[in-house]
Design a protein around this motif. Structure first.
Motif, PDB file in Angstrom:
ATOM      1  N   ARG A  48      -5.925   3.113  -1.796  1.00 40.23           N
ATOM      2  CA  ARG A  48      -4.467   3.634  -3.094  1.00 40.23           C
ATOM      3  C   ARG A  48      -5.255   4.690  -3.221  1.00 40.23           C
ATOM      4  NH1 ARG A  48      -3.290  -2.050  -6.315  1.00 40.23           N
ATOM      5  NH2 ARG A  48      -2.606  -2.746  -5.093  1.00 40.23           N
ATOM      6  N   VAL A  77      -6.019  -2.466   1.354  1.00 39.68           N
ATOM      7  CA  VAL A  77      -5.620  -1.927   0.757  1.00 39.68           C
ATOM      8  C   VAL A  77      -5.904  -0.760  -0.644  1.00 39.68           C
ATOM      9  CG1 VAL A  77      -3.671  -2.726  -0.192  1.00 39.68           C
ATOM     10  CG2 VAL A  77      -3.529  -3.334   1.812  1.00 39.68           C
ATOM     11  N   MET A 135       0.955  -1.422  -0.103  1.00 34.08           N
ATOM     12  CA  MET A 135       0.049  -0.173   0.318  1.00 34.08           C
ATOM     13  C   MET A 135       0.825   0.746  -0.447  1.00 34.08           C
ATOM     14  SD  MET A 135      -2.829   0.550   2.221  1.00 34.08           S
ATOM     15  CE  MET A 135      -2.145   1.960   3.281  1.00 34.08           C
TER      16      MET A 135
END
Lengths: 116, 423
Positions: free
Chosen positions: B57, B53, A27
């Motif tokens: 982003r 995740v 990430m």
């Protein structure tokens, strides 16, 4: 300048699911890349990921479950990028976190049919 | 763009955020639904983090990342339970309504209540019904957010073995219907001592350089210290032993960075650049040892004291070896380990009593734990060196060299032998 679409496939290779630490690193890498691209201006849109499940409409309008591509063939997401030419766009793609994660980046120039 | 929002640096995640978030959510959610749903909870927490995740982003990390993951994980656990029609039964078993569980979970996740759930989970992972290997693997998996392959890499075992240890532990916990509770007062002493042993071994696993250096192993040390610190923050668990263990870990951790050179090769204590030792950590270790005072010092007290003698010495020659010998004398009254004898012999030799030290080493040669003799031969070599017996030193180091398994050990011994054989 031309516009390009980065099409991401695969990634997260390996049989095991990523560990929390690996997820955080992934990430962080994406965040840094997107942040960098936005600041520099060549990243038009960070894009999004695609959920793996979906359906496919066939020519006869029947609907099938799918896509059942192998996970490395499955489109997992996209981004929109601006670059001088294909070679320059490819260089940008090399620096994105996808290759390091075991996935591929397909670099495609937009045809510009809808451009003014 | 919201005009109220002034553009600032996007929020960043703290180091190991996901790892610790995983531990936190698994501990709290398993506490809510019971240890039999541990696998399900783990899966859903993993999914929630994967979703994070993806989702974070683009717009970036949300203002409250923990809350975000928690909501996703909670919803997914509840969805899964509903789908599997075990939900009603689970609720019935827990004598709670869904809303009650939700508000309970949110309460447990609050900053002041969270340690309680983590501590309960520590006692579950270090349950005496599990074997020692499984306790360590479970602690790494559940409380440190390590994946199976990270556990394998950290403990130098195969992924298959790591997986087996975790599965074995989960099976036992489910079969014995272990409650996610803190130990009752009557069992506290024994249960806490198991936790101490597990954290101590975990730290040692991470600290050992027997196979060269691997950064993940430093993380194991850090995690063991973090969990020990959690014990230190709790009134009932912050015993003299717990605090001494904390001191021991920190005094070793202070030297972590200096044990490896810029190329990743292992540097022995004698050759370490002591200016690289972390003075701040040494001071904190000192404070913990100070706070751990008791009439009956444990092995943690004595090992911490020894470690701190090294920390305070400017070099090998300036080390107070006689004090170290005394600490080992005391340690041997607690536990007659041949490793303590070996270490005491080295300390004795360094303090000048080479002959007594050599005799002591000979006395443990037949001992089962000295089977490979590798450490013993290294120690012998050092003592003969100190006694200026070059031939015997070369002989002992050569014997150690032929038994050395790890490449960096072979390299260190080759260097030593070259020095001794001289020009």
């Amino acid at each position: 300048m031309a516009k390009f679409m980065f099409v991401y496939r695969g990634g997260n290779d390996g049989a095991e699911e990523p560990s929390p630490e690996q997820m955080q690193q992934a990430m962080q890498a994406w965040g840094d890349w997107i942040q960098g691209g936005m600041t520099a201006g060549w990243l038009l849109d960070g894009g999004d990921g695609l959920k793996p499940e979906g359906q496919v409409v066939q020519p006869d309008l029947t609907v099938t479950d799918g896509p059942f591509a192998e996970s490395k063939e499955l489109v997992g997401g996209y981004s929109m990028v601006e670059a001088a030419d294909l070679a320059a766009a490819v260089e940008l793609a090399k620096a994105c976190p996808m290759p390091a994660a075991g996935g591929t980046v397909e670099v495609r120039e937009l045809a510009g049919h809808t451009a003014e | 763009m919201d005009p109220e929002v002034t553009p600032t640096e996007p929020p960043q995640l703290v180091e190991h955020f996901f790892r610790h978030e995983s531990a936190k959510l698994i501990s709290v959610l398993t506490r809510a639904f019971g240890v039999r749903y541990l696998d399900l909870v783990e899966d859903k927490v993993q999914e929630a983090m994967m979703a994070a995740v993806q989702a974070w982003r683009q717009p970036g990390i949300p203002a409250n990342p923990s809350g975000w993951i928690y909501r996703v994980a909670r919803n997914r656990v509840l969805d899964a339970l509903r789908r599997e029609k075990i939900h009603q039964r689970a609720l019935a078993l827990s004598h709670q309504t869904e809303e009650a569980i939700e508000s309970l979970v949110e309460e447990w996740l609050s900053e002041d209540q969270l340690p309680d759930s983590l501590l309960r989970m520590i006692f579950v992972c270090c349950h005496p019904g599990l074997d020692r290997q499984s306790q360590i693997a479970m602690t790494l998996k559940i409380l440190c957010g390590f994946s199976i392959s990270e556990i394998a890499r950290g403990l130098l075992i195969s992924a298959e073995a790591a997986k087996k240890r975790v599965q074995r532990a989960k099976k036992t916990l489910a079969q014995q219907q272990i409650k996610i509770d803190l130990p009752p007062a009557a069992e506290l002493q024994n249960r806490l001592s198991v936790v101490h042993d597990v954290l101590y071994l975990m730290f040692n696993e991470g600290y050992s350089t027997s196979q060269g250096h691997e950064p993940l192993r430093d993380d194991i040390c850090e995690e063991a210290a973090r969990l020990c610190h959690l014990l230190c923050q709790h009134k009932a668990f912050s015993t003299p032993e717990t605090r001494a263990l904390m001191a021991l870990m920190l005094s070793h951790a202070a030297r972590l960075g200096a044990r490896v050179d810029s190329k990743g090769a292992v540097v022995l204590l004698a050759e370490q650049d002591r200016t690289q030792w972390d003075r701040k950590l040494i001071n904190i270790a000192e404070v913990w040892l100070e706070r751990s005072k008791t009439g009956t010092p444990s092995r943690f007290h004595l090992e911490a004291a020894i470690s701190l003698v090294h920390c305070h010495a400017s070099g090998v020659a300036a080390t107070n070896w006689r004090l170290i010998v005394q600490f080992y004398d005391h340690l041997l009254t607690i536990n007659e380990s041949p490793l303590y004898v070996l270490n005491r012999a080295i300390a004795r030799g360094e303090s000048g009593d080479v002959d007594i030290a050599l005799a002591e080493l000979e006395s443990i040669r037949g001992h089962r734990e000295m089977r490979s003799y590798f450490l013993l031969d290294c120690a012998l070599g050092r003592l003969h060196e100190l006694g200026s017996n070059r031939t015997a030193a070369i002989e002992a180091y050569s014997a150690a060299r032929s038994a050395a398994a790890a490449p960096h050990e072979q390299a260190l011994l080759d260097k030593k032998l070259t020095q001794l054989r001289g020009p």
